[in-house]
Design an enzyme around this catalytic site. Structure first.
Site: not given
Length: 526
Positions: A187, A256, A259, A261, A263, A265, A400, A440
């Site tokens: 940061s 999602d 990529d 998958a 998941d 993320i 973040d 973050h």
């Protein structure tokens, strides 16, 4: 034989005790040996491993009244004058189990808080470690008011002064001095790391700079900008945390699986450009619990768009998609952002009564024109650092909620363009790792445990620990091809649910199979 074994044990115990006494004696003697200009020693103390160290002088706003210490160490606390009207508070922690390495920690936000958890982390890994308070105490920016010397400490002087003094003290305490010097911060600490790269290229051999707050003045303005988008919590453009969750769920639904998958993320936010019209409530709809108004959908779109200045130039990139839930209560809460308010009141305008609800891009222009002590920290020519043989490893969480990871990508591009170097050449001294599922500096929905601090520790293997990866790069010439993150089942220190290798930018992670998404080998950097 039993007698001999007992005598041997007693001898070993006596040797260990003598070693302990020698270390403690050396620690006690340090206070009277320090004869450095502008350095005023407050106290020196021996702290045994296992101590929960009380911190009575730490400002309450810093949020730490104690710190667990894992290793025997010698602690020296001091004040160091940086001018006739400013000084920093500095601590050095010298561990018994010393590895011959020096390290400086950084800070966070606008704060004047020594990050004791980072001191404990690095000292526990055998580094002679220093940390300073950035020239003021507490998390408020009020100490900047009509005190330009304090602003200069915050901009660049605090860390550098701590390094100069800390290296001298390390040589004074340890007969062998130190072999390499390192930096660890996130940061504001990430910005401080890059300020060292840009302004003090010989201070460190290796720098680990996370989620850097460089492009600092525009970051402050971008943080102020959100209130102009959301309005107060009574505005039609405002979204409650529950509404931000609706937006987030739709963003994840759309992005999602880009990529490969499913998941939860988003591995590469560059590919994610959600269309929020899909969740606008239908005219006359009675059930509006799972949709947004047109005004609210526009707010989300504006948040996920770059901020431009009065002349149309880019000031700050968009907030990366995927951070909505985490950012809702901090950045989009219907109130001006406190760090931005403090910076404008106490630095830009020197007016404690400046109305933060009236911020506009004209204010952003005024702040950028001021840029005290080049706190922007956005110089893209880092050839001096390269020439000095330095290495910098930066990481940034793709969830973040306070500093957009797109800003780190922007800086990477600016360095490449300014120095006329492709990624293969930058890799020799500058490597950037976006970390999916990290908020973050730490935390988040994914594999954020990369060893950048106590809250993300998953062992000392360089593949699992970003700091030790830097040590290996500097001392053995083995550069990290990826940084492995751990997904903790129940938070830091709990069982590891799965691991994932985070790719070196500009590569991105793609699920190839055949295993489950929790299998790190089912992913490939392309």
């Amino acid at each position: 034989m039993a007698r001999l074994s007992l005598l041997t044990l007693l001898a070993l115990g006596s040797a260990a005790l003598a070693k302990k006494d020698t270390f403690q004696t050396k620690c006690a003697a340090l206070q009277h040996k320090v004869k450095l200009p502008n350095v005023h020693v407050n106290f020196v103390e021996y702290v045994p491993g296992g101590t929960n160290l009380d911190l009575p002088d730490n400002a309450p706003s810093c949020g730490a009244s104690s710190q667990a210490v894992s290793t025997d160490m010698c602690r020296i606390a001091m004040a160091v004058d940086t001018s006739d009207s400013s000084q920093i508070t500095l601590e050095a922690w010298f561990p018994r189990d010393y590895t011959g390495r020096f390290l400086s920690t950084g800070n966070g936000g606008l704060s004047g808080c020594i990050q004791y958890y980072d001191l404990a982390y690095a000292a526990g890994l055998g580094f002679a470690t220093v940390g300073a308070n950035n020239g003021h105490n507490g998390t408020s920016g009020e100490p900047f008011y009509q005190h330009p010397e304090v602003v200069e400490d915050f901009a660049h002087r605090s860390v550098h002064t701590g390094v100069v003094v800390g290296k001298q003290l390390t040589k004074l305490f340890y007969d062998k001095g130190f072999k390499k010097s390192y930096y660890l911060g996130c940061s504001t600490g990430g910005r401080q790391g890059f300020k060292s790269v840009q302004k003090y290229p010989k201070d460190f051999d290796g720098i680990v700079a996370g989620a850097p707050a460089f492009n600092f003045v525009n970051l402050i303005s971008w943080s102020a900008y959100f209130y102009s988008l959301t309005g107060s919590n009574t505005s039609e453009s405002y979204l409650s945390p529950a509404m931000w969750k609706i937006a987030h769920d739709e963003i994840v639904r759309q992005c999602d699986e880009l990529d490969g998958a499913k998941d939860g993320i988003i591995e590469d936010t560059d590919l994610c450009h959600p269309r929020l019209e899909t969740i606008i409530c239908k005219p006359g709809a009675k059930d509006t619990a799972n949709c947004l108004t047109g005004a609210q959908a526009k707010t989300v779109r504006d948040v996920l768009s770059p901020m431009y200045g009065v002349n149309g130039t880019l000031l700050y990139p968009r907030m990366q998609p995927g951070s909505e839930v985490y950012a809702a209560g901090i950045m989009y809460n219907g109130e001006p952002f406190q760090y931005s308010t403090d910076w404008y009141r106490y630095v830009v305008y020197n007016n404690p009564d400046w109305d933060d609800t009236k911020w506009s891009v004209e204010d952003a222009a005024a702040a950028l024109a001021q840029n005290p002590y080049d706190i922007q920290t956005f110089d893209a020519d880092i050839s001096s650092f390269r020439g000095a043989g330095g290495k910098v490893l930066t990481y940034h969480g793709l969830q973040d909620q306070m500093i957009s990871s797109d800003n780190s990508k922007l800086y990477y591009a600016r360095v490449a363009e300014t120095m006329k170097l492709p990624p293969s050449e930058l890799d020799e001294f500058y490597r950037f790792f976006p970390v999916s599922g990290m908020t973050h500096c730490a935390g988040g929905d994914g594999a954020y445990g990369i060893g950048n601090g106590l809250g993300s520790y998953n062992g000392v293997d360089p593949e699992n620990n970003v700091l030790m990866a830097m040590v290996q790069w500097v001392e053995k010439g083995i550069a990290p091809e990826f940084i492995r993150g751990a997904k903790f089942a129940e938070g830091p220190g709990s069982a590891v649910e799965y691991t994932r290798k985070h790719c070196r930018y500009p590569r991105r992670n793609v699920y190839k199979g055949p295993g489950n998404y929790t299998d790190e080998n089912a992913w490939e950097c392309v």
